[in-house]
Design a protein around this motif. Structure first.
Motif, mmCIF file in Angstrom:
data_model
loop_
_atom_site.group_PDB
_atom_site.id
_atom_site.type_symbol
_atom_site.label_atom_id
_atom_site.label_comp_id
_atom_site.label_asym_id
_atom_site.label_seq_id
_atom_site.Cartn_x
_atom_site.Cartn_y
_atom_site.Cartn_z
ATOM 1 N N SER A 1 41.814 47.672 47.445
ATOM 2 C CA SER A 1 41.108 48.564 46.517
ATOM 3 C C SER A 1 40.711 47.830 45.246
ATOM 4 O O SER A 1 39.604 48.014 44.723
ATOM 5 N N ASP A 2 41.605 46.973 44.745
ATOM 6 C CA ASP A 2 41.309 46.225 43.528
ATOM 7 C C ASP A 2 40.161 45.250 43.745
ATOM 8 O O ASP A 2 39.315 45.058 42.860
ATOM 9 N N ALA A 3 40.117 44.635 44.936
ATOM 10 C CA ALA A 3 39.039 43.686 45.228
ATOM 11 C C ALA A 3 37.691 44.394 45.260
ATOM 12 O O ALA A 3 36.682 43.875 44.765
ATOM 13 N N ILE A 4 37.672 45.585 45.830
ATOM 14 C CA ILE A 4 36.421 46.352 45.880
ATOM 15 C C ILE A 4 35.991 46.786 44.483
ATOM 16 O O ILE A 4 34.807 46.749 44.135
ATOM 17 N N ALA A 5 36.976 47.163 43.657
ATOM 18 C CA ALA A 5 36.676 47.596 42.282
ATOM 19 C C ALA A 5 36.458 46.408 41.348
ATOM 20 O O ALA A 5 36.083 46.588 40.188
ATOM 21 N N LYS A 6 36.722 45.188 41.845
ATOM 22 C CA LYS A 6 36.604 43.952 41.066
ATOM 23 C C LYS A 6 37.470 43.991 39.808
ATOM 24 O O LYS A 6 37.022 43.706 38.704
ATOM 25 N N VAL A 7 38.732 44.362 40.013
ATOM 26 C CA VAL A 7 39.713 44.321 38.933
ATOM 27 C C VAL A 7 40.950 43.604 39.451
ATOM 28 O O VAL A 7 41.127 43.410 40.654
#
Length: 243
Positions: free
Chosen positions: A51-57
């Motif tokens: 999820s973080d990779a998709i949100a770029k965080v």
């Protein structure tokens, strides 16, 4: 081996850092371990890396991806992103749990941390950067390679799956083939994330999961033998690092 008294002293516990994106086989293996070992297995997490990779965080909420995707700039220059995933999603959660287990009393050498690095990856052996943790490498003490680890597991009736995030950019083609052929749903998930990361805000150029910088679902994953070429070098990832 510790559970059977072959490595001592008996550990107080084991710690597994869950990125939220491990293959199903790894979670099933973890469940077996928690049932079989005579000491507790603590599961810790810094969040869902997918999820973080998709949100770029990253885990701190900063706007950069912790996973080092392969990048191709608008001018065709190749690069790779910052690698923060191991530190943020594995090492830091484990260190926090270790500190919690000693009630925050971080005196020098308060924790002996066993690290499962075999002789094949001896170059990864590094001292802890925390004064309250002393690293120990039981497999290296016994000069064990991966094949020796597999033999020990087989002796006890076990077989460990390869552990790494489903979409880890450091998979080699053998790992991608294994995922494609034996876990097609997980390979499809990796392909989906690969498409999502291609053009993310703030990134100059295109990002790719595969080192060839070709969309994952279009990469030629055939073996040298399948292409009619002799396989002269066995440079395959052992898949046992646990990241």
């Amino acid at each position: 081996m510790a559970a059977h008294g072959e490595i001592g002293p008996m550990p107080d516990c084991a710690i597994f850092a869950d990125t939220g994106w491990e293959p199903r086989a790894v979670y099933e293996h973890l469940g077996r371990l928690r049932d079989a070992l005579p000491f507790p297995v603590h599961v810790v997490s810094a969040g869902d890396i997918r999820s973080d990779a998709i949100a770029k965080v990253n885990t701190t909420g900063q706007r950069f991806a912790a996973i080092p995707w392969f990048v191709r700039s608008p001018r065709g220059k190749d690069g790779i992103g910052r690698r923060q995933c191991t530190k943020e999603y594995k090492l830091e959660p484990i260190r926090r749990k270790a500190s919690e287990l000693i009630n925050g009393k971080r005196r020098r050498g308060a924790v002996e941390m066993w690290v499962g690095i075999s002789l094949d990856e001896a170059w990864r052996m590094k001292p802890s950067r925390r004064q309250y943790i002393v690293n120990r490498w039981p497999l290296l003490e016994r000069q064990m390679r991966q094949r020796d680890c597999e033999a020990v597991l087989a002796r006890f009736g076990w077989k460990a799956p390869k552990s790494a995030c489903i979409g880890c950019p450091f998979h080699d083609d053998a790992m991608w083939r294994d995922l494609r052929d034996n876990a097609p749903e997980e390979f499809a998930d990796a392909c989906e994330v690969d498409r999502i990361i291609r053009h993310q805000p703030g990134i100059r150029g295109e990002q790719f999961m595969h080192r060839s910088r070709v969309p994952l679902d279009q990469v030629d994953l055939s073996t040298a033998a399948e292409r009619g070429q002799p396989d002269l070098f066995l440079n395959e990832c052992e898949g046992m690092c646990g990241v």
